[in-house]
Design a protein around this motif. Structure first.
Motif, short mmCIF file in Angstrom:
data_model
loop_
_atom_site.label_atom_id
_atom_site.label_comp_id
_atom_site.label_asym_id
_atom_site.label_seq_id
_atom_site.Cartn_x
_atom_site.Cartn_y
_atom_site.Cartn_z
N ALA A 172 0.77 -1.22 -0.07
CA ALA A 172 -0.05 0.05 0.21
C ALA A 172 0.90 1.23 -0.09
CB ALA A 172 -0.99 0.07 1.25
N ILE A 173 0.32 2.40 -0.59
CA ILE A 173 0.91 3.69 -0.51
C ILE A 173 1.46 4.13 0.89
CG2 ILE A 173 1.11 6.05 -1.38
CD1 ILE A 173 -0.51 5.08 -3.87
N VAL A 174 0.01 4.08 1.62
CA VAL A 174 0.20 4.18 2.96
C VAL A 174 0.14 2.88 3.73
CG1 VAL A 174 -1.04 5.21 5.23
CG2 VAL A 174 -1.22 6.39 2.78
N PRO A 175 1.60 2.46 4.14
CA PRO A 175 1.83 1.16 4.51
C PRO A 175 1.28 0.73 5.98
CG PRO A 175 3.78 2.56 4.75
CD PRO A 175 2.91 3.21 4.05
N SER A 176 1.04 -0.23 6.05
CA SER A 176 0.50 -0.80 7.42
C SER A 176 1.74 -0.95 8.18
CB SER A 176 -0.10 -2.28 7.08
OG SER A 176 0.97 -3.11 6.81
N ARG A 177 1.56 -1.42 9.56
CA ARG A 177 2.80 -1.39 10.55
C ARG A 177 3.74 -2.40 10.21
NH1 ARG A 177 -0.49 -1.21 16.45
NH2 ARG A 177 -1.38 0.76 16.09
N SER A 178 3.05 -3.74 9.80
CA SER A 178 3.92 -4.81 9.30
C SER A 178 4.74 -4.49 8.13
CB SER A 178 3.34 -6.02 9.07
OG SER A 178 2.25 -5.94 8.07
N ILE B 47 7.60 -1.96 9.10
CA ILE B 47 8.56 -2.65 9.87
C ILE B 47 9.57 -3.21 8.56
CG2 ILE B 47 9.23 -4.44 11.27
CD1 ILE B 47 6.66 -3.59 12.71
N ALA B 48 8.90 -3.82 7.77
CA ALA B 48 9.47 -4.65 6.72
C ALA B 48 10.45 -3.65 5.94
CB ALA B 48 8.61 -5.57 5.81
N GLU B 49 9.87 -2.39 5.51
CA GLU B 49 10.34 -1.80 4.70
C GLU B 49 11.68 -0.79 5.39
OE1 GLU B 49 7.60 0.99 3.47
OE2 GLU B 49 6.72 -0.26 1.74
#
Length: 253
Positions: free
Chosen positions: A64-70, A73-75
């Motif tokens: 997603a353009i607006v990333p989730s928490r997971s 963290i991964a990014e």
């Protein structure tokens, strides 16, 4: 006799055994542990792999353009390790980034999972860390000769030193090179074992002192420190891998 018996039982109940948490045990039944025996170490190694997959694959599948928490963290982890590999090994080392990244994620997740109550810290065992270290050692050594041929041996010849000292320094460099997998593996296993043993000791003190606030505070402090240590040790193992890779790619530097 009854009083002595009660005293012995109480003493046994209050005994603290911090090293029991590192004992490898069969999951099903008892008896000796063979090559194909499923143990608690096997179980938690599998859990580590599943957690790593959940974080890096399932957590980022949406992109997603607006990333989730997971995904965030991964990014963050991805960019951090990518930058580390690039800074230490140069552009030539980026082709080996997938392995180095996988190594970091595995060690980090294994260390963090080992902090869970009733879990088993797989990276506290030298069998696990030595295997990881030997794979790195053999891989970078083979890569060094494949990429540079006999010029890889220049890694052991200190041309900047006086000529009379060069053979002595070369011997020292050869010894230190072959000691790499030993220090690489013992550092990680030793830190994991020591930290978890200290936590177990303080937890035992808390029980002995009837859950005293001081003991609980000490456990919280040690646990917070160990959380930092598990991350640092994954980082140290990975950065040393990058340094060894740099020596294989650029032995004359």
């Amino acid at each position: 006799m009854a009083i002595e018996s009660d005293a012995v039982e109480q003493e046994l109940e209050l005994a603290i055994h911090p090293m029991d948490q590192f004992v490898v045990k069969p999951l099903f039944g008892g008896g000796d542990i063979g090559m194909f025996t499923i143990t608690n170490a096997t179980l938690w190694l599998g859990i580590t792999v599943l957690c790593a997959i959940a974080l890096m694959v399932l957590g980022t599948r949406g992109r997603a353009i607006v990333p989730s928490r997971s995904q965030s963290i991964a990014e963050v982890i991805y960019v951090f390790i990518y930058k580390m590999v690039e800074d230490i090994t140069g552009k030539d080392g980026l082709k080996y980034f997938p392995y180095i990244f996988s190594l970091f994620i595995f060690i980090l997740v294994a260390n963090v999972v080992g902090l869970l109550p009733a879990s088993f810290t797989t990276t506290s065992h030298i069998a696990v860390t030595a295997t990881l270290a030997m794979i790195v050692f053999v891989a970078v050594t083979v890569l060094g000769f494949v990429k540079n041929g006999t010029a890889f041996l220049s890694l052991f010849w200190v041309s900047a030193a006086p000529l009379a000292l060069r053979p002595i320094l070369a011997l020292i460099e050869v010894i230190s090179y072959f000691v790499r997998p030993v220090s690489h593996s013992i550092r990680l296993a030793g830190n994991m074992m020591a930290g978890h043993a200290v936590i177990k000791v303080f937890a035992g003190f808390a029980v002995v002192t009837f859950i005293s606030p001081a003991a609980i505070g000490a456990i919280v402090a040690i646990y917070a420190l160990e959380t930092l240590v598990v991350c640092i040790q994954a980082y140290v193992f990975t950065i040393l891998t990058c340094v060894y890779l740099k020596d294989a790619l650029h032995p004359s530097h």
